[in-house]
Design a protein around this motif. Structure first.
Motif, PDB file in Angstrom:
ATOM      1  N   GLY A 157      -9.190  29.221  15.051  1.00 37.20           N
ATOM      2  CA  GLY A 157      -8.041  28.688  14.326  1.00 37.20           C
ATOM      3  C   GLY A 157      -6.797  29.540  14.367  1.00 37.20           C
ATOM      4  O   GLY A 157      -5.765  29.150  13.810  1.00 37.20           O
ATOM      5  N   TRP A 158      -6.844  30.698  15.036  1.00 33.44           N
ATOM      6  CA  TRP A 158      -5.676  31.581  15.131  1.00 33.44           C
ATOM      7  C   TRP A 158      -5.205  31.663  16.568  1.00 33.44           C
ATOM      8  O   TRP A 158      -6.009  31.767  17.489  1.00 33.44           O
ATOM      9  N   VAL A 159      -3.888  31.644  16.749  1.00 31.94           N
ATOM     10  CA  VAL A 159      -3.283  31.545  18.075  1.00 31.94           C
ATOM     11  C   VAL A 159      -2.584  32.845  18.459  1.00 31.94           C
ATOM     12  O   VAL A 159      -1.910  33.475  17.629  1.00 31.94           O
ATOM     13  N   THR A 189      -1.497  41.644  21.615  1.00 31.40           N
ATOM     14  CA  THR A 189      -1.957  41.138  22.924  1.00 31.40           C
ATOM     15  C   THR A 189      -1.895  42.222  24.003  1.00 31.40           C
ATOM     16  O   THR A 189      -1.681  41.904  25.179  1.00 31.40           O
ATOM     17  N   LEU A 190      -2.087  43.464  23.619  1.00 35.14           N
ATOM     18  CA  LEU A 190      -2.069  44.532  24.620  1.00 35.14           C
ATOM     19  C   LEU A 190      -3.202  44.338  25.611  1.00 35.14           C
ATOM     20  O   LEU A 190      -4.362  44.141  25.240  1.00 35.14           O
ATOM     21  N   ARG A 191      -2.866  44.412  26.893  1.00 32.99           N
ATOM     22  CA  ARG A 191      -3.882  44.330  27.932  1.00 32.99           C
ATOM     23  C   ARG A 191      -4.574  45.685  28.104  1.00 32.99           C
ATOM     24  O   ARG A 191      -4.155  46.693  27.547  1.00 32.99           O
ATOM     25  N   ARG A 192      -5.625  45.693  28.902  1.00 36.13           N
ATOM     26  CA  ARG A 192      -6.479  46.883  29.026  1.00 36.13           C
ATOM     27  C   ARG A 192      -5.682  48.130  29.400  1.00 36.13           C
ATOM     28  O   ARG A 192      -5.829  49.183  28.764  1.00 36.13           O
ATOM     29  N   GLY A 216      -5.553  37.694  19.787  1.00 34.32           N
ATOM     30  CA  GLY A 216      -4.739  38.483  20.694  1.00 34.32           C
ATOM     31  C   GLY A 216      -5.563  39.207  21.734  1.00 34.32           C
ATOM     32  O   GLY A 216      -5.189  39.270  22.918  1.00 34.32           O
ATOM     33  N   ARG A 217      -6.699  39.760  21.334  1.00 39.53           N
ATOM     34  CA  ARG A 217      -7.553  40.460  22.282  1.00 39.53           C
ATOM     35  C   ARG A 217      -8.107  39.477  23.333  1.00 39.53           C
ATOM     36  O   ARG A 217      -8.200  39.819  24.514  1.00 39.53           O
TER      37      ARG A 217
END
Length: 260
Positions: free
Chosen positions: A107-109, A252-255, A17-18
């Motif tokens: 391996g992680w999406v 998936t938080l953006r900066r 996510g990052r």
């Protein structure tokens, strides 16, 4: 099959996510008047290669696509709502572009999308973006233990309908984990109190998208890009989110979102 992720697996999804968020941050810094969509795709390709990640899009060929996608991200411009296939197009002042990116890291999406105006902003486009972002926030707020999947869908649809937009149910959110698209499907409207009971370890991509004047789509001749039937503009946002004992965790938080 719906899978619940262990704490160790969630750690892997956090890393993915990052990375996805970092790529979108770089793309948002690159988007500008005069930038070619193919250049945006090259930015994503470079970052994937540098990280040793794997594109989820290049070889992606579901039943609704006429051929493998062949690019590293979706770039949907103006009347394109979803699955925008990058092509030789230079962004112009006043364009509205949605960037959708997914990648596999170890391996992680993770999967995420953002919509942004290019150059001179338009009030009607900002209203659309604000509404779809509010719908995403409302859906995320309901993604907590004990709630039902229908609570998430209803929250998204309620925001959209209250703002006067129609809701298309052909495409919505989806489970995320080892692959980009899995169970459960997360519609962008629904009935509260119905559907799957949410439990810690469930991870999905929640992704509302709206069009200004219609809720109907057609597929462009490129075999991928989905556009509004009336030529009206579209916006699309998305986050990968996990149910935890403490509530929803956005992976998936953006900066700018992490700093808020």
């Amino acid at each position: 099959m719906i899978e619940l992720r262990t704490p160790a697996e969630l750690d892997g999804l956090r890393v993915a996510g990052r990375f996805v968020a970092d790529v979108l941050d770089e793309l948002l810094e690159t988007v500008d008047v005069g930038v070619n969509l193919l250049e945006l795709d090259r930015v994503a390709a470079r970052m994937i290669a540098e990280r040793g990640a794997v594109s989820c899009y290049v070889d992606y060929h579901p039943s609704f696509g006429q051929s493998p996608f062949g690019k590293n991200l979706c770039t949907s411009v103006n009347d394109a709502a979803l699955h925008g296939l990058p092509f030789d197009h230079v962004l112009a002042d006043g364009d509205l572009v949605s960037l959708d990116f997914a990648a596999s890291v170890d391996g992680w999406v993770a999967d995420s999308a953002v919509s942004v105006q290019v150059g001179t902003p338009r009030d009607e486009d900002q209203r659309l973006i604000t509404t779809v972002e509010s719908a995403l926030a409302a859906g995320i707020e309901q993604f907590r233990p004990g709630n039902k999947l229908g609570d998430v869908s209803y929250a998204i649809g309620h925001v959209a309908r209250e703002a006067g937009y129609g809701v298309n149910l052909q495409f919505g959110g989806h489970g995320v984990g080892r692959t980009m698209h899995g169970d459960p499907h997360v519609p962008n409207d629904g009935r509260p109190g119905r559907g799957l009971k949410l439990r810690p370890g469930l991870v999905v991509a929640i992704e509302p998208w709206l069009m200004q004047g219609t809720d109907e789509l057609y597929q462009d001749q490129d075999g991928w890009t989905l556009k509004s039937v009336d030529g009206s503009r579209a916006a699309h946002v998305e986050h990968t989110v996990a149910v935890t004992d403490d509530g929803p965790e956005v992976l998936t938080l953006r900066r700018a979102q992490r700093a808020a």
